[in-house]
Motif scaffolding. Structure first.
Motif, PDB file in Angstrom:
ATOM      1  N   ALA A   1      38.413 -54.809  86.678  1.00 33.22           N
ATOM      2  CA  ALA A   1      38.233 -56.583  86.022  1.00 33.22           C
ATOM      3  C   ALA A   1      38.935 -57.198  87.040  1.00 33.22           C
ATOM      4  N   ALA A   2      40.079 -56.977  87.553  1.00 35.50           N
ATOM      5  CA  ALA A   2      40.693 -58.313  88.165  1.00 35.50           C
ATOM      6  C   ALA A   2      40.259 -58.361  89.790  1.00 35.50           C
ATOM      7  N   PHE A   3      39.948 -56.992  89.960  1.00 37.64           N
ATOM      8  CA  PHE A   3      39.831 -56.892  91.484  1.00 37.64           C
ATOM      9  C   PHE A   3      38.346 -56.198  92.290  1.00 37.64           C
ATOM     10  N   GLY A   4      37.663 -55.790  90.700  1.00 31.97           N
ATOM     11  CA  GLY A   4      35.560 -55.184  91.339  1.00 31.97           C
ATOM     12  C   GLY A   4      35.991 -54.004  91.069  1.00 31.97           C
ATOM     13  N   THR A   5      35.253 -53.096  90.674  1.00 32.18           N
ATOM     14  CA  THR A   5      34.914 -52.458  90.773  1.00 32.18           C
ATOM     15  C   THR A   5      34.874 -51.630  91.730  1.00 32.18           C
ATOM     16  N   SER A   6      35.371 -50.770  92.270  1.00 29.07           N
ATOM     17  CA  SER A   6      35.703 -50.020  93.643  1.00 29.07           C
ATOM     18  C   SER A   6      36.731 -48.629  93.885  1.00 29.07           C
ATOM     19  N   THR A   7      36.361 -47.468  94.848  1.00 26.08           N
ATOM     20  CA  THR A   7      36.490 -46.384  94.989  1.00 26.08           C
ATOM     21  C   THR A   7      38.151 -46.934  95.164  1.00 26.08           C
ATOM     22  N   PHE A   8      38.481 -48.466  95.350  1.00 27.17           N
ATOM     23  CA  PHE A   8      40.583 -48.576  95.699  1.00 27.17           C
ATOM     24  C   PHE A   8      40.767 -48.588  94.466  1.00 27.17           C
ATOM     25  N   SER A   9      40.072 -49.029  93.440  1.00 29.54           N
ATOM     26  CA  SER A   9      40.959 -49.778  92.890  1.00 29.54           C
ATOM     27  C   SER A   9      41.469 -48.328  91.409  1.00 29.54           C
ATOM     28  N   ALA A  10      40.260 -47.506  91.935  1.00 30.45           N
ATOM     29  CA  ALA A  10      39.887 -46.742  91.283  1.00 30.45           C
ATOM     30  C   ALA A  10      41.223 -45.671  91.480  1.00 30.45           C
ATOM     31  N   MET A  11      41.288 -44.893  92.823  1.00 32.99           N
ATOM     32  CA  MET A  11      42.485 -45.193  93.056  1.00 32.99           C
ATOM     33  C   MET A  11      43.813 -45.052  93.101  1.00 32.99           C
ATOM     34  N   MET A  12      43.477 -46.657  92.770  1.00 36.66           N
ATOM     35  CA  MET A  12      45.610 -46.953  92.641  1.00 36.66           C
ATOM     36  C   MET A  12      45.502 -47.444  90.952  1.00 36.66           C
ATOM     37  N   ALA A  13      44.587 -47.153  90.102  1.00 41.18           N
ATOM     38  CA  ALA A  13      45.294 -46.764  88.406  1.00 41.18           C
ATOM     39  C   ALA A  13      45.017 -45.186  88.501  1.00 41.18           C
ATOM     40  N   ILE A  14      44.374 -44.784  89.066  1.00 41.31           N
ATOM     41  CA  ILE A  14      44.519 -43.147  89.446  1.00 41.31           C
ATOM     42  C   ILE A  14      46.652 -42.662  89.339  1.00 41.31           C
TER      43      ILE A  14
ATOM     44  N   VAL B   1      53.674 -28.387  94.274  1.00 42.49           N
ATOM     45  CA  VAL B   1      53.580 -27.780  92.695  1.00 42.49           C
ATOM     46  C   VAL B   1      52.841 -28.871  91.634  1.00 42.49           C
ATOM     47  N   GLN B   2      53.885 -29.965  91.892  1.00 43.46           N
ATOM     48  CA  GLN B   2      53.267 -31.057  91.093  1.00 43.46           C
ATOM     49  C   GLN B   2      51.541 -31.494  91.678  1.00 43.46           C
ATOM     50  N   ALA B   3      52.229 -32.028  93.023  1.00 44.95           N
ATOM     51  CA  ALA B   3      50.730 -32.381  93.280  1.00 44.95           C
ATOM     52  C   ALA B   3      50.083 -31.974  93.075  1.00 44.95           C
ATOM     53  N   SER B   4      50.059 -30.530  93.410  1.00 42.30           N
ATOM     54  CA  SER B   4      47.941 -29.689  93.053  1.00 42.30           C
ATOM     55  C   SER B   4      47.981 -29.654  91.702  1.00 42.30           C
ATOM     56  N   VAL B   5      48.651 -29.594  90.547  1.00 43.63           N
ATOM     57  CA  VAL B   5      48.292 -29.823  89.273  1.00 43.63           C
ATOM     58  C   VAL B   5      47.383 -31.311  89.423  1.00 43.63           C
ATOM     59  N   CYS B   6      48.148 -32.221  89.238  1.00 44.65           N
ATOM     60  CA  CYS B   6      47.999 -33.805  89.525  1.00 44.65           C
ATOM     61  C   CYS B   6      47.091 -34.305  89.972  1.00 44.65           C
ATOM     62  N   TYR B   7      46.227 -33.235  90.951  1.00 46.64           N
ATOM     63  CA  TYR B   7      44.986 -33.285  92.255  1.00 46.64           C
ATOM     64  C   TYR B   7      43.730 -32.663  90.887  1.00 46.64           C
ATOM     65  N   GLY B   8      44.020 -31.538  90.082  1.00 48.34           N
ATOM     66  CA  GLY B   8      43.310 -31.523  89.102  1.00 48.34           C
ATOM     67  C   GLY B   8      42.975 -32.826  88.374  1.00 48.34           C
ATOM     68  N   VAL B   9      44.280 -33.324  87.825  1.00 52.76           N
ATOM     69  CA  VAL B   9      43.697 -34.849  86.569  1.00 52.76           C
ATOM     70  C   VAL B   9      43.585 -35.549  87.908  1.00 52.76           C
ATOM     71  N   ALA B  10      43.730 -35.829  88.738  1.00 55.13           N
ATOM     72  CA  ALA B  10      43.211 -37.347  89.919  1.00 55.13           C
ATOM     73  C   ALA B  10      41.864 -36.958  90.023  1.00 55.13           C
ATOM     74  N   VAL B  11      40.886 -35.867  90.498  1.00 55.50           N
ATOM     75  CA  VAL B  11      39.099 -35.754  90.336  1.00 55.50           C
ATOM     76  C   VAL B  11      38.851 -35.886  88.911  1.00 55.50           C
ATOM     77  N   LEU B  12      39.678 -34.811  87.695  1.00 57.78           N
ATOM     78  CA  LEU B  12      38.934 -35.578  86.909  1.00 57.78           C
ATOM     79  C   LEU B  12      38.435 -36.701  85.996  1.00 57.78           C
ATOM     80  N   ALA B  13      40.468 -37.493  86.651  1.00 59.51           N
ATOM     81  CA  ALA B  13      39.587 -38.849  86.291  1.00 59.51           C
ATOM     82  C   ALA B  13      38.942 -39.751  87.092  1.00 59.51           C
TER      83      ALA B  13
END
Lengths: 284, 278
Positions: free
Chosen positions: A137-150, A203-215
């Motif tokens: 809503a603030a910066f417009g829908t984009s890959t970037f705003s999704a990435m920042m949010a995740i 290890v944490q990054a790898s697990v978070c990666y899965g979560v990020a893909v899902l998000a």
């Protein structure tokens, strides 16, 4: 206490590679290969709409075409790119914010540590989805705003892990020895703390990666992720749902990709943990 | 510098742990002088406050009351950034050579670590020199701590401590984590190095026989108090203190073993004078 250290060190080389690590590495490898292949070759341009709508799989269109006549296989290949890209940036962003905050909260004065951790708790209260909607809503829908949010939503996990790891490393005698050797706090953080918690962080990054893909898939599905025409697995799913009962396979393909990719990253994370996670009590 | 002036002067030092209600008095008013070039031993059972005492000397902890001075300058209560005069002179060998060496660092970097702060012109050759001094091959520099045995790791630890040419070496039970078979080697090494580099040594141990081997003077600690300070031989042969006597008695000896004295009986002998004095 350090008697525990010896068996770990000596068995590390002998311990067999966990099956989950192999499976995870293979799946993640496939996703990476798909993304790389899409740069040099796709059967069709995945963004061009044609009149060949809803074709069944054939020699020409391996997985058929969608409602706008785009080749599904080509879209999946290019979608892998988005998935990897979003995962890398958002997890990297999370680590870059979270890890220094976590180490600072452990190494700094107590009041600062408490302040940082309460701030992290505050971040933790915002789900990634809500953040993405706010950012969209603030910066417009984009890959970037999704990435920042995740990224922001994942940062607390890194901060907490880095803090707990750093606290343990900072209580060791080799850090005391470094203090006696007149090393500054920054040197201690960079030369002693970071290398010793790096394994856990990977290890944490790898697990978070899965979560990020899902998000990311979820956000694309809801329309808060990467905007068209760039293909993403999440949006393919969303576009196919309207015609799900007549063309079920259009839902199945991207869904399978998402599930398998997330599974792959989780398996990889689990496997890495089994094999490399320096059990924190061993560090003392 | 005046030779009669103590290197370390400890005056009325107490250290309490915990908050009101359940305070542990780790040190109950210690007065102690340690002189230049001395080999000073501190003995006591675990919990007697000997580790607390040397941490105070090393400026790693702050006393609840009292003053610690190093070469006439105050150490206690001084912020870390003003402790350069101490840090450049004092080095520390820890009890456990595994936890005192960073597992992710090569030996080269570990030994060179104290050299960074003093901007040593040629750390590389200094590391080689030190490895040789502690009896390790030059090839050790490229390896990691877990590739060494306990005795070798303690040698690395000693090399690191000697790197910045300290005048005072504090050793906190440096051999108690080692196998009996390598203890003697490490003690001999310390013995030689203290002589070769003209170091003042403060050596902490619960084992009187080890202290007797290395140290000229010894302080006996018991429950936060200094019971006795004096020449090692004197204390060994005719200490007036029942606790010191019991510590000496507690050292396993061949004649005791031949007389059929069991470990349990030795432990009982330890208990008896303590109850009498408590």
């Amino acid at each position: 206490m350090t008697v525990l250290m010896k068996p770990r060190m000596s068995t590390r080389h002998r311990r067999s590679i966990p099956a989950s690590l192999i499976a995870g590495a293979v799946i993640v490898g496939l996703v990476i290969i798909a993304a790389l292949v899409s740069f040099i070759w796709t059967p069709f341009d995945p963004t061009i709409t044609t009149t060949d709508r809803l074709l069944s799989p054939s020699g020409e269109h391996f997985l058929g075409t969608d409602a706008l006549g785009r080749d599904v296989f080509s879209q999946l290949l290019v979608g892998a790119r988005t998935t990897l890209y979003v995962g890398i940036i958002s997890v990297g962003f999370a680590a870059i914010i979270g890890v220094p905050l976590g180490i600072l909260s452990a190494a700094g004065p107590r009041w600062l540590g408490e302040l940082i951790m309460r701030f992290i708790d505050l971040l933790l209260a915002f789900p990634a989805l809500l953040l993405a909607i706010i950012f969209g809503a603030a910066f417009g829908t984009s890959t970037f705003s999704a990435m920042m949010a995740i990224g922001i939503a994942t940062a607390p996990a890194f901060a907490r892990l880095a803090r707990s790891g750093a606290l343990q490393v900072l209580s060791t005698e080799y850090v005391l020895a470094a203090r006696i050797a007149r090393r500054g706090e920054l040197d201690i953080a960079v030369r002693h703390v970071l290398p010793n918690i790096l394994g856990m962080l990977i290890v944490q990054a790898s697990v978070c990666y899965g979560v990020a893909v899902l998000a990311e898939s979820g956000l694309s599905f809801l329309g808060f992720g990467t905007p068209p025409p760039t293909p993403t697995w999440g949006r393919m799913l969303q576009e196919a749902q309207a015609i799900m009962f007549t063309n079920p396979m259009l839902v199945v393909w991207p869904a399978v990709c998402i599930v398998v990719a997330v599974l792959g990253f989780n398996l990889l994370g689990d496997g890495l943990r089994d094999r490399f996670d320096p059990k924190m009590e061993d560090n003392r | 510098m005046n030779a009669d002036e103590p290197m370390i002067a400890i005056r009325g030092v107490t250290r309490d742990y915990g908050r009101t209600g359940r305070v542990v008095h780790a040190l109950k008013g210690i007065d102690l002088d340690i002189y230049h070039g001395e080999r000073f031993g501190i003995v006591g059972e675990s919990g007697s406050g000997k580790s607390t005492l040397i941490r105070l000397i090393a400026g790693l902890d702050t006393p609840t009351s009292g003053v610690v001075k190093f070469e006439g300058k105050r150490v206690s209560g001084v912020p870390e950034r003003k402790l350069d005069f101490l840090r450049s002179q004092l080095q520390y060998v820890f009890q456990d050579p595994m936890s005192s060496l960073d597992p992710r660092m090569r030996i080269r970097s570990i030994i060179a670590e104290p050299l960074i702060a003093e901007h040593h012109p040629d750390p590389e050759s200094r590391v080689m020199e030190l490895l040789q001094a502690v009896g390790l091959p030059a090839s050790a520099a490229d390896r990691f701590p877990h590739q060494f045995s306990g005795g070798q790791r303690q040698r690395i630890s000693i090399a690191r401590a000697l790197a910045p040419n300290p005048s005072l070496l504090i050793a906190d039970e440096p051999v108690s984590a080692l196998d009996v078979s390598v203890r003697a080697q490490i003690l001999n090494l310390l013995n030689e190095l203290v002589d070769a580099f003209a170091l003042t040594l403060v050596f902490v141990s619960h084992d009187l026989s080890v202290v007797r081997y290395l140290c000229e003077r010894v302080a006996v600690m018991y429950r936060g108090d200094l019971i006795e300070v004096g020449e090692t031989d004197h204390i060994y042969s005719d200490s007036a203190q029942p606790y010191t006597r019991s510590l000496i008695e507690a050292v396993p000896r061949l004649d005791n073993a031949l007389a059929g004295v069991t470990a349990r009986e030795l432990a009982a002998r330890m208990e008896a004078p303590q109850q009498a004095s408590a």
